[in-house]
Design a protein around this motif. Structure first.
Motif, PDB file in Angstrom:
ATOM      1  N   ARG A  16       0.851  -1.184   0.000  1.00 51.77           N
ATOM      2  CA  ARG A  16       0.000   0.000   0.000  1.00 51.77           C
ATOM      3  C   ARG A  16       0.889   1.237   0.000  1.00 51.77           C
ATOM      4  O   ARG A  16       2.112   1.135   0.090  1.00 51.77           O
ATOM      5  N   ASN A  17       0.239   2.392  -0.057  1.00 51.66           N
ATOM      6  CA  ASN A  17       0.991   3.648  -0.013  1.00 51.66           C
ATOM      7  C   ASN A  17       0.274   4.669   0.871  1.00 51.66           C
ATOM      8  O   ASN A  17       0.154   5.839   0.516  1.00 51.66           O
ATOM      9  N   ASP A  18      -0.200   4.196   2.029  1.00 49.83           N
ATOM     10  CA  ASP A  18      -0.859   5.106   2.950  1.00 49.83           C
ATOM     11  C   ASP A  18       0.129   6.160   3.441  1.00 49.83           C
ATOM     12  O   ASP A  18       1.226   5.834   3.894  1.00 49.83           O
ATOM     13  N   PHE A  19      -0.264   7.432   3.329  1.00 51.26           N
ATOM     14  CA  PHE A  19       0.570   8.555   3.781  1.00 51.26           C
ATOM     15  C   PHE A  19       1.955   8.538   3.127  1.00 51.26           C
ATOM     16  O   PHE A  19       2.953   8.921   3.742  1.00 51.26           O
ATOM     17  N   ASN A  20       2.009   8.053   1.874  1.00 52.21           N
ATOM     18  CA  ASN A  20       3.273   7.986   1.117  1.00 52.21           C
ATOM     19  C   ASN A  20       4.335   7.136   1.814  1.00 52.21           C
ATOM     20  O   ASN A  20       5.531   7.365   1.630  1.00 52.21           O
ATOM     21  N   SER A  21       3.888   6.139   2.581  1.00 51.80           N
ATOM     22  CA  SER A  21       4.843   5.278   3.287  1.00 51.80           C
ATOM     23  C   SER A  21       5.314   4.105   2.433  1.00 51.80           C
ATOM     24  O   SER A  21       6.343   3.509   2.716  1.00 51.80           O
ATOM     25  N   GLU A  22       4.547   3.754   1.412  1.00 51.67           N
ATOM     26  CA  GLU A  22       4.811   2.575   0.576  1.00 51.67           C
ATOM     27  C   GLU A  22       5.007   1.328   1.418  1.00 51.67           C
ATOM     28  O   GLU A  22       5.740   0.417   1.035  1.00 51.67           O
ATOM     29  N   PHE A  23       4.364   1.268   2.575  1.00 47.89           N
ATOM     30  CA  PHE A  23       4.585   0.100   3.426  1.00 47.89           C
ATOM     31  C   PHE A  23       3.790  -1.101   2.931  1.00 47.89           C
ATOM     32  O   PHE A  23       2.653  -0.972   2.476  1.00 47.89           O
ATOM     33  N   GLY A  24       4.415  -2.254   3.042  1.00 44.90           N
ATOM     34  CA  GLY A  24       3.810  -3.521   2.669  1.00 44.90           C
ATOM     35  C   GLY A  24       4.890  -4.574   2.608  1.00 44.90           C
ATOM     36  O   GLY A  24       6.071  -4.302   2.910  1.00 44.90           O
ATOM     37  N   PRO A  25       4.555  -5.799   2.227  1.00 52.45           N
ATOM     38  CA  PRO A  25       5.554  -6.871   2.204  1.00 52.45           C
ATOM     39  C   PRO A  25       6.785  -6.573   1.349  1.00 52.45           C
ATOM     40  O   PRO A  25       7.905  -6.894   1.748  1.00 52.45           O
ATOM     41  N   THR A  26       6.591  -5.945   0.191  1.00 51.52           N
ATOM     42  CA  THR A  26       7.744  -5.687  -0.683  1.00 51.52           C
ATOM     43  C   THR A  26       8.668  -4.636  -0.097  1.00 51.52           C
ATOM     44  O   THR A  26       9.894  -4.821  -0.053  1.00 51.52           O
ATOM     45  N   ASN A  27       8.097  -3.542   0.380  1.00 45.54           N
ATOM     46  CA  ASN A  27       8.949  -2.493   0.939  1.00 45.54           C
ATOM     47  C   ASN A  27       9.640  -2.959   2.215  1.00 45.54           C
ATOM     48  O   ASN A  27      10.769  -2.546   2.502  1.00 45.54           O
ATOM     49  N   ALA A  28       8.983  -3.834   2.976  1.00 44.60           N
ATOM     50  CA  ALA A  28       9.637  -4.385   4.163  1.00 44.60           C
ATOM     51  C   ALA A  28      10.899  -5.147   3.763  1.00 44.60           C
ATOM     52  O   ALA A  28      11.946  -5.037   4.420  1.00 44.60           O
ATOM     53  N   GLU A  29      10.824  -5.896   2.676  1.00 44.00           N
ATOM     54  CA  GLU A  29      12.005  -6.653   2.227  1.00 44.00           C
ATOM     55  C   GLU A  29      13.071  -5.729   1.636  1.00 44.00           C
ATOM     56  O   GLU A  29      14.272  -5.972   1.789  1.00 44.00           O
ATOM     57  N   ILE A  30      12.646  -4.659   0.949  1.00 39.48           N
ATOM     58  CA  ILE A  30      13.619  -3.674   0.464  1.00 39.48           C
ATOM     59  C   ILE A  30      14.388  -3.086   1.649  1.00 39.48           C
ATOM     60  O   ILE A  30      15.609  -2.943   1.614  1.00 39.48           O
ATOM     61  N   GLN A  31      13.651  -2.765   2.706  1.00 41.63           N
ATOM     62  CA  GLN A  31      14.300  -2.214   3.887  1.00 41.63           C
ATOM     63  C   GLN A  31      15.159  -3.264   4.583  1.00 41.63           C
ATOM     64  O   GLN A  31      16.206  -2.937   5.162  1.00 41.63           O
ATOM     65  N   ALA A  32      14.761  -4.528   4.524  1.00 41.35           N
ATOM     66  CA  ALA A  32      15.568  -5.598   5.110  1.00 41.35           C
ATOM     67  C   ALA A  32      16.937  -5.659   4.444  1.00 41.35           C
ATOM     68  O   ALA A  32      17.953  -5.934   5.098  1.00 41.35           O
ATOM     69  N   VAL A  33      16.976  -5.401   3.140  1.00 40.18           N
ATOM     70  CA  VAL A  33      18.252  -5.362   2.422  1.00 40.18           C
ATOM     71  C   VAL A  33      19.118  -4.227   2.964  1.00 40.18           C
ATOM     72  O   VAL A  33      20.308  -4.401   3.248  1.00 40.18           O
TER      73      VAL A  33
END
Length: 212
Positions: free
Chosen positions: A102-119
């Protein structure tokens, strides 16, 4: 919007807590890690007290997850490996509950972004192998250009940690194609390019010298 009513014990709606997430990011960029941790933790505690499992509040879940990601990065930058890992685990759990990008409040949070951040977290902790394993298997086609470029930058940093000059250069050039400003202005990008030039010496590829 759901979850933004006046019942919040801190007197703030979800959107206002999302603004604290962005404030924490700004503190991280300024290397004010104590202030970043304090602001992110305060907002996260208030949201989690108010919303609990937030099973029917995707906007709240997005902000809670984004705050866990922020704390993971803060702890990684501070060298607190265990705390960074704990926050990353919590962010992944929230992403799994959310179940979609999702992109609530321009956070782009979700399973994919969590993994991007994990990297990114793995790179900060010096776990290059983990970063490469996670990052190379991600489908980021639905993510913003900024997120896709950031993943390529972090993969370049991971390859550089392993002194794999060719792979690092390829990832950085991909990032530059997506977002030239990221490569030309980001401190981590400049440091990585300098390291690669030192590793390669006279054998540095011309493309790397141009980027550098």
């Amino acid at each position: 919007m759901g979850g933004s009513g006046s019942g919040d014990p801190g007197g703030r709606g979800v959107g206002q807590h999302a603004s604290i997430f962005r404030l924490a990011q700004a503190f991280v960029r300024l290397k004010h890690l104590d202030q970043a941790e304090h602001s992110a933790t305060t907002a996260l505690n208030a949201l989690e007290r108010h919303y609990g499992d937030a099973a029917n509040e995707p906007e709240a879940l997005s902000v809670i997850g984004a705050l866990h990601l922020a704390l993971a990065l803060i702890h990684a930058r501070a060298g607190a490996r265990t705390r960074a890992r704990q926050e990353m685990k919590r962010a992944r759990e929230v992403a799994a509950r959310l179940g979609e990008d999702r992109n609530d409040f321009n956070s782009e949070f979700g399973p994919t972004n969590a993994e991007i951040q994990a990297v990114s977290i793995a790179v900060e902790l010096g776990d290059a192998g983990e970063a490469i394993e996670v990052g190379t298997g991600l489908d980021t086609s639905t993510m913003s250009v900024e997120r896709r470029a950031r993943l390529k930058l972090d993969l370049g940093r991971a390859y550089a940690q392993r002194r794999q000059v060719g792979e690092a250069m390829g990832a950085l050039l991909d990032a530059e194609q997506l977002s030239p400003d990221l490569i030309h202005t980001h401190v981590a990008a400049r440091e990585t390019i300098r390291d690669l030039l030192l590793f390669a010496g006279r054998t540095a590829p011309p493309e790397l010298k141009v980027v550098g």
